[in-house]
Design a protein around this motif. Structure first.
Motif, PDB file in Angstrom:
ATOM      1  N   TYR A   1      38.778  38.749  35.655  1.00 12.66           N
ATOM      2  CA  TYR A   1      39.751  39.479  36.463  1.00 12.66           C
ATOM      3  C   TYR A   1      39.940  38.820  37.827  1.00 12.66           C
ATOM      4  CZ  TYR A   1      41.904  43.281  39.111  1.00 12.66           C
ATOM      5  OH  TYR A   1      42.737  44.030  39.911  1.00 12.66           O
ATOM      6  N   MET A   2      38.841  38.398  38.452  1.00  9.77           N
ATOM      7  CA  MET A   2      38.945  37.744  39.761  1.00  9.77           C
ATOM      8  C   MET A   2      39.659  36.396  39.648  1.00  9.77           C
ATOM      9  SD  MET A   2      37.790  39.838  41.983  1.00  9.77           S
ATOM     10  CE  MET A   2      37.653  38.757  43.418  1.00  9.77           C
ATOM     11  N   LEU A   3      39.430  35.687  38.556  1.00  6.53           N
ATOM     12  CA  LEU A   3      40.159  34.435  38.330  1.00  6.53           C
ATOM     13  C   LEU A   3      41.656  34.712  38.202  1.00  6.53           C
ATOM     14  CD1 LEU A   3      37.858  32.502  35.822  1.00  6.53           C
ATOM     15  CD2 LEU A   3      38.578  31.702  38.076  1.00  6.53           C
ATOM     16  N   PHE A   4      41.993  35.767  37.479  1.00  2.00           N
ATOM     17  CA  PHE A   4      43.403  36.144  37.327  1.00  2.00           C
ATOM     18  C   PHE A   4      44.041  36.424  38.688  1.00  2.00           C
ATOM     19  CE2 PHE A   4      46.498  39.627  37.023  1.00  2.00           C
ATOM     20  CZ  PHE A   4      47.457  39.043  36.204  1.00  2.00           C
ATOM     21  N   LEU A   5      43.328  37.150  39.549  1.00  2.00           N
ATOM     22  CA  LEU A   5      43.869  37.470  40.876  1.00  2.00           C
ATOM     23  C   LEU A   5      44.034  36.224  41.726  1.00  2.00           C
ATOM     24  CD1 LEU A   5      41.926  40.736  41.860  1.00  2.00           C
ATOM     25  CD2 LEU A   5      44.229  40.532  40.918  1.00  2.00           C
ATOM     26  N   ARG A   6      43.098  35.286  41.608  1.00  2.00           N
ATOM     27  CA  ARG A   6      43.175  34.062  42.416  1.00  2.00           C
ATOM     28  C   ARG A   6      44.309  33.154  41.968  1.00  2.00           C
ATOM     29  NH1 ARG A   6      41.197  34.752  47.326  1.00  2.00           N
ATOM     30  NH2 ARG A   6      38.938  34.806  47.469  1.00  2.00           N
ATOM     31  N   VAL A   7      44.512  33.069  40.676  1.00  2.00           N
ATOM     32  CA  VAL A   7      45.528  32.148  40.161  1.00  2.00           C
ATOM     33  C   VAL A   7      46.925  32.696  40.392  1.00  2.00           C
ATOM     34  CG1 VAL A   7      46.451  31.074  38.072  1.00  2.00           C
ATOM     35  CG2 VAL A   7      43.987  31.116  38.459  1.00  2.00           C
ATOM     36  N   THR A   8      47.108  33.997  40.179  1.00  2.00           N
ATOM     37  CA  THR A   8      48.430  34.595  40.284  1.00  2.00           C
ATOM     38  C   THR A   8      48.607  35.288  41.645  1.00  2.00           C
ATOM     39  OG1 THR A   8      47.693  36.709  39.353  1.00  2.00           O
ATOM     40  CG2 THR A   8      48.429  35.026  37.799  1.00  2.00           C
ATOM     41  N   PRO A   9      49.853  35.455  42.081  1.00  2.00           N
ATOM     42  CA  PRO A   9      50.106  36.151  43.359  1.00  2.00           C
ATOM     43  C   PRO A   9      50.147  37.665  43.196  1.00  2.00           C
ATOM     44  CG  PRO A   9      52.149  35.267  42.494  1.00  2.00           C
ATOM     45  CD  PRO A   9      51.079  34.832  41.541  1.00  2.00           C
ATOM     46  N   THR A  10      49.255  38.238  42.379  1.00  2.00           N
ATOM     47  CA  THR A  10      49.238  39.674  42.151  1.00  2.00           C
ATOM     48  C   THR A  10      48.830  40.430  43.411  1.00  2.00           C
ATOM     49  OG1 THR A  10      48.618  39.248  39.848  1.00  2.00           O
ATOM     50  CG2 THR A  10      48.355  41.497  40.653  1.00  2.00           C
ATOM     51  N   LEU A  11      47.759  39.963  44.064  1.00  2.00           N
ATOM     52  CA  LEU A  11      47.310  40.517  45.342  1.00  2.00           C
ATOM     53  C   LEU A  11      47.180  39.366  46.336  1.00  2.00           C
ATOM     54  CD1 LEU A  11      44.500  43.047  44.265  1.00  2.00           C
ATOM     55  CD2 LEU A  11      46.737  43.620  45.229  1.00  2.00           C
ATOM     56  N   PRO A  12      47.474  39.580  47.609  1.00  2.00           N
ATOM     57  CA  PRO A  12      47.335  38.507  48.606  1.00  2.00           C
ATOM     58  C   PRO A  12      45.890  38.030  48.702  1.00  2.00           C
ATOM     59  CG  PRO A  12      48.582  40.371  49.495  1.00  2.00           C
ATOM     60  CD  PRO A  12      48.002  40.833  48.197  1.00  2.00           C
ATOM     61  N   ASN A  13      45.708  36.730  48.846  1.00  2.00           N
ATOM     62  CA  ASN A  13      44.364  36.170  48.951  1.00  2.00           C
ATOM     63  C   ASN A  13      43.608  36.713  50.157  1.00  2.00           C
ATOM     64  OD1 ASN A  13      43.973  34.481  46.684  1.00  2.00           O
ATOM     65  ND2 ASN A  13      45.359  32.966  47.563  1.00  2.00           N
ATOM     66  N   THR A  14      44.316  36.939  51.269  1.00  2.00           N
ATOM     67  CA  THR A  14      43.642  37.470  52.456  1.00  2.00           C
ATOM     68  C   THR A  14      43.051  38.850  52.179  1.00  2.00           C
ATOM     69  OG1 THR A  14      45.801  38.266  53.224  1.00  2.00           O
ATOM     70  CG2 THR A  14      45.016  36.166  54.117  1.00  2.00           C
ATOM     71  N   PHE A  15      43.793  39.668  51.449  1.00  2.00           N
ATOM     72  CA  PHE A  15      43.285  40.994  51.097  1.00  2.00           C
ATOM     73  C   PHE A  15      42.086  40.877  50.165  1.00  2.00           C
ATOM     74  CE2 PHE A  15      43.200  44.432  47.958  1.00  2.00           C
ATOM     75  CZ  PHE A  15      42.941  45.513  48.782  1.00  2.00           C
ATOM     76  N   ILE A  16      42.150  39.989  49.185  1.00  2.00           N
ATOM     77  CA  ILE A  16      41.034  39.811  48.246  1.00  2.00           C
ATOM     78  C   ILE A  16      39.776  39.369  49.001  1.00  2.00           C
ATOM     79  CG2 ILE A  16      40.194  38.470  46.270  1.00  2.00           C
ATOM     80  CD1 ILE A  16      43.118  38.241  45.354  1.00  2.00           C
ATOM     81  N   ASN A  17      39.936  38.434  49.928  1.00  2.00           N
ATOM     82  CA  ASN A  17      38.784  37.953  50.704  1.00  2.00           C
ATOM     83  C   ASN A  17      38.117  39.093  51.464  1.00  2.00           C
ATOM     84  OD1 ASN A  17      39.552  35.409  49.851  1.00  2.00           O
ATOM     85  ND2 ASN A  17      40.510  34.849  51.789  1.00  2.00           N
ATOM     86  N   PHE A  18      38.932  39.912  52.096  1.00  2.00           N
ATOM     87  CA  PHE A  18      38.414  40.948  52.979  1.00  2.00           C
ATOM     88  C   PHE A  18      37.909  42.167  52.207  1.00  2.00           C
ATOM     89  CE2 PHE A  18      38.572  44.027  56.522  1.00  2.00           C
ATOM     90  CZ  PHE A  18      38.008  43.255  57.525  1.00  2.00           C
ATOM     91  N   ALA A  19      38.573  42.490  51.101  1.00  2.00           N
ATOM     92  CA  ALA A  19      38.250  43.723  50.385  1.00  2.00           C
ATOM     93  C   ALA A  19      37.135  43.562  49.359  1.00  2.00           C
ATOM     94  CB  ALA A  19      39.506  44.262  49.696  1.00  2.00           C
ATOM     95  N   SER A  20      36.888  42.343  48.893  1.00  2.00           N
ATOM     96  CA  SER A  20      35.933  42.141  47.797  1.00  2.00           C
ATOM     97  C   SER A  20      34.537  42.696  48.073  1.00  2.00           C
ATOM     98  CB  SER A  20      35.853  40.655  47.438  1.00  2.00           C
ATOM     99  OG  SER A  20      37.038  40.248  46.782  1.00  2.00           O
TER     100      SER A  20
END
Length: 259
Positions: free
Chosen positions: A157-176
Motif C-alpha cells: 500500500y505504501m509503495l502504491f502511494l509513493r508511485v502514484t499521486p493519490t496522496l501528496p508526498n509531504t502529507f505521507i512523510n508527516f502523517a506516517s
C-alpha cells in the motif's frame, strides 16, 4: 480546567524546530564559506522555470570545479525542504537532471528525497500530531483507516502511494508516524517508490530548455505508467484480501452444512 493552548506546539517543541533549522543553517554556511569568492546572488530557491534555468546556467561550471560543495549543498537544501514541507522540490529534481544526467541525477534525487522524508518522519514523530490534526483532520482520519485496514500488506500500500499521486508526498512523510506506519516500511517504500517519478522528472531536467511549464512534465502516458506501476504494487494486497474473504465464506458454508 487548565489554560487552553492557542498554538498546537509547546515552547519546547518550537525550540526543537528552530534548533533543527539552525543545524541546517550552519551546514549550509560551512559549504558557502568553502566556495571561492564570487558573486552568488543567483543562489536562491527557484520558483519558476526561468529562475531554474538561470540557476542551472550559473551552477554548471561550479558543478565540475567544486563537485563536492555542490553535491553537499544540493542534498542539504533538498533535505531541508523535505523536512519542513517547503514546496519546490520538483525544481530541485529538474536541476539534478540538468547538472548530473539521468543515472547520477536519479540516484541523487532518490537519496536526498529519502533522507528528507526520513527527517520529516522523525520530526513529525516528535512534534507532529497536534499540527497534523490541526492541518489535515479529515485526510489524517482517512489515511489512518486505510493503514489499519491494510496492516498485513502495508508495504504494498505504501509503495502504491509513493508511485502514484493519490496522496501528496509531504502529507505521507508527516502523517506516517502518526498513523503508526513502521519506519522500516516507510523507508523501503520511499526508497523504491520514488524512483519512477524521479526518473521522469530528472529526464525532463536534461531538456530543461524545452520545458514551457511544469504541466509538460507529466503527460498522459507518464501518469498512466505511474498508475500502472502503482496498481502492480498493490495487487498482492487485493489478492490476499479476496483470498481471505473466500476462505471465510468457505468456512461459513462448512459450518452451515455441518449444522
Amino acid at each position: 480546567m487548565g489554560k487552553a493552548r492557542n498554538f498546537p506546539l509547546s515552547s519546547t517543541e518550537v525550540a526543537m524546530v528552530f534548533a533543527l533549522i539552525g543545524i541546517f543553517a550552519l551546514g549550509l554556511s560551512g559549504v558557502y564559506l568553502s566556495m571561492p569568492a564570487e558573486d552568488y546572488s543567483f543562489l536562491k530557491l527557484p520558483r519558476t522555470l526561468e529562475e531554474l534555468k538561470i540557476l542551472r546556467d550559473n551552477l554548471e561550471s561550479y558543478s565540475s570545479d567544486y563537485t563536492i560543495q555542490v553535491l553537499v549543498s544540493y542534498c542539504m537544501v533538498y533535505i531541508f525542504m523535505q523536512t519542513f514541507m517547503i514546496p519546490g522540490t520538483i525544481f530541485m529534481s529538474l536541476l539534478a537532471g540538468a547538472l548530473f544526467g539521468v543515472i547520477r541525477g536519479v540516484a541523487l534525487v532518490v537519496f536526498a528525497a529519502t533522507a528528507g522524508a526520513s527527517s520529516c518522519y522523525f520530526l513529525s514523530y516528535l512534534i507532529g500530531r497536534p499540527l497534523a490534526v490541526s492541518l489535515w483532520p479529515d485526510k489524517l482520519t482517512f489515511f489512518q483507516a486505510q493503514v489499519a485496514k491494510r496492516r498485513q500488506k502495508l508495504l504494498n500500500y505504501m509503495l502504491f502511494l509513493r508511485v502514484t499521486p493519490t496522496l501528496p508526498n509531504t502529507f505521507i512523510n508527516f502523517a506516517s508516524p502518526i498513523v503508526d506506519v513502521p519506519y522500516h516500511i516507510f523507508f523501503f517504500a520511499t526508497l523504491v517508490g520514488l524512483i519512477p517519478a524521479a526518473y521522469v522528472t530528472v529526464r525532463a531536467g536534461i531538456a530543461l530548455g524545452e520545458l514551457r511549464s511544469l504541466g509538460d512534465l507529466y503527460d498522459f502516458q507518464s501518469i498512466a505508467t505511474l498508475f500502472f506501476i502503482g496498481i502492480v504494487s498493490v495487487t498482492p494486497t487485493l489478492l490476499s484480501k479476496n483470498q481471505s474473504e473466500e476462505e471465510s465464506n468457505n468456512r461459513s458454508e462448512r459450518l452451515i452444512k455441518s449444522n
